[in-house]
Design a protein around this motif. Sequence first.
Motif, PDB file in Angstrom:
ATOM      1  N   PRO A  92      -0.897   6.749  -2.782  1.00  0.00           N
ATOM      2  CA  PRO A  92      -0.926   7.030  -1.345  1.00  0.00           C
ATOM      3  C   PRO A  92      -2.320   6.794  -0.773  1.00  0.00           C
ATOM      4  O   PRO A  92      -3.318   6.920  -1.478  1.00  0.00           O
ATOM      5  N   ARG A  93      -2.366   6.470   0.504  1.00  0.00           N
ATOM      6  CA  ARG A  93      -3.640   6.174   1.165  1.00  0.00           C
ATOM      7  C   ARG A  93      -3.805   7.012   2.424  1.00  0.00           C
ATOM      8  O   ARG A  93      -2.823   7.452   3.003  1.00  0.00           O
ATOM      9  N   GLY A  94      -5.026   7.183   2.830  1.00  0.00           N
ATOM     10  CA  GLY A  94      -5.330   7.832   4.099  1.00  0.00           C
ATOM     11  C   GLY A  94      -4.706   9.203   4.240  1.00  0.00           C
ATOM     12  O   GLY A  94      -4.901  10.088   3.411  1.00  0.00           O
ATOM     13  N   ALA A  95      -3.931   9.367   5.300  1.00  0.00           N
ATOM     14  CA  ALA A  95      -3.316  10.656   5.601  1.00  0.00           C
ATOM     15  C   ALA A  95      -2.345  11.074   4.495  1.00  0.00           C
ATOM     16  O   ALA A  95      -2.249  12.258   4.165  1.00  0.00           O
ATOM     17  N   GLU A  96      -1.631  10.111   3.913  1.00  0.00           N
ATOM     18  CA  GLU A  96      -0.704  10.449   2.822  1.00  0.00           C
ATOM     19  C   GLU A  96      -1.463  10.994   1.615  1.00  0.00           C
ATOM     20  O   GLU A  96      -1.004  11.914   0.963  1.00  0.00           O
ATOM     21  N   ARG A 149       0.836  -1.199   0.000  1.00  0.00           N
ATOM     22  CA  ARG A 149       0.000   0.000   0.000  1.00  0.00           C
ATOM     23  C   ARG A 149       0.868   1.245   0.000  1.00  0.00           C
ATOM     24  O   ARG A 149       1.905   1.290   0.652  1.00  0.00           O
ATOM     25  N   GLY A 150       0.412   2.264  -0.716  1.00  0.00           N
ATOM     26  CA  GLY A 150       1.152   3.507  -0.771  1.00  0.00           C
ATOM     27  C   GLY A 150       2.484   3.375  -1.480  1.00  0.00           C
ATOM     28  O   GLY A 150       3.446   4.064  -1.179  1.00  0.00           O
ATOM     29  N   LYS A 154      -2.533  14.536   2.550  1.00  0.00           N
ATOM     30  CA  LYS A 154      -1.387  15.451   2.492  1.00  0.00           C
ATOM     31  C   LYS A 154      -1.024  15.766   1.043  1.00  0.00           C
ATOM     32  O   LYS A 154      -0.712  16.917   0.707  1.00  0.00           O
ATOM     33  N   GLY A 155      -1.055  14.757   0.193  1.00  0.00           N
ATOM     34  CA  GLY A 155      -0.752  14.968  -1.222  1.00  0.00           C
ATOM     35  C   GLY A 155      -1.755  15.894  -1.881  1.00  0.00           C
ATOM     36  O   GLY A 155      -1.388  16.739  -2.698  1.00  0.00           O
ATOM     37  N   SER A 156      -3.023  15.755  -1.527  1.00  0.00           N
ATOM     38  CA  SER A 156      -4.063  16.631  -2.093  1.00  0.00           C
ATOM     39  C   SER A 156      -3.861  18.078  -1.659  1.00  0.00           C
ATOM     40  O   SER A 156      -3.995  19.007  -2.460  1.00  0.00           O
ATOM     41  N   ILE A 157      -3.523  18.258  -0.392  1.00  0.00           N
ATOM     42  CA  ILE A 157      -3.271  19.608   0.125  1.00  0.00           C
ATOM     43  C   ILE A 157      -2.024  20.193  -0.536  1.00  0.00           C
ATOM     44  O   ILE A 157      -2.019  21.343  -0.975  1.00  0.00           O
ATOM     45  N   ASP A 158      -0.962  19.389  -0.614  1.00  0.00           N
ATOM     46  CA  ASP A 158       0.278  19.854  -1.253  1.00  0.00           C
ATOM     47  C   ASP A 158       0.021  20.286  -2.694  1.00  0.00           C
ATOM     48  O   ASP A 158       0.483  21.335  -3.138  1.00  0.00           O
TER      49      ASP A 158
END
Length: 123
Positions: free
Chosen positions: A58-62, A11-12, A65-69
């Motif tokens: 990436p999954r979950g928090a990653e 995963r990820g 974070k990627g979407s925000i970045d």
Amino acid sequence: DVGQASSLVPRGWLPRAQLLPSVLSPELDLAFGRRRKRPPPPRWLAELLSEVVTALGPRGAEFAKGSIDRAVLRNLVCLEVDLLQQRAGPGKQLEEILPRHARVIRARYEELLQEMLEKYQGA
């Protein structure tokens, strides 16, 4: 079955730093008028791509974070290009208006940001 095949890959497996340029470039191309919006892919292809990204990306928090970045980087490129076209450079004013989290993301992806600014500065 795609669900069973995805269990063979960790995963990820694709980290967000590797995915950002490939996601950010087409979005900026649209924003700066370098390409026209295309019709969406066929439903079956969209679902297949969704399964692949879910299995390898990436999954979950990653993922969050990627979407925000990605969103912050897109906005930074658009803002800096706009400021550069208005005057000699972004200067001190940009640092004053950026929230802390945007400055942290900007520092993390400085090389990618410079590459994108060079690409879109004349747009």
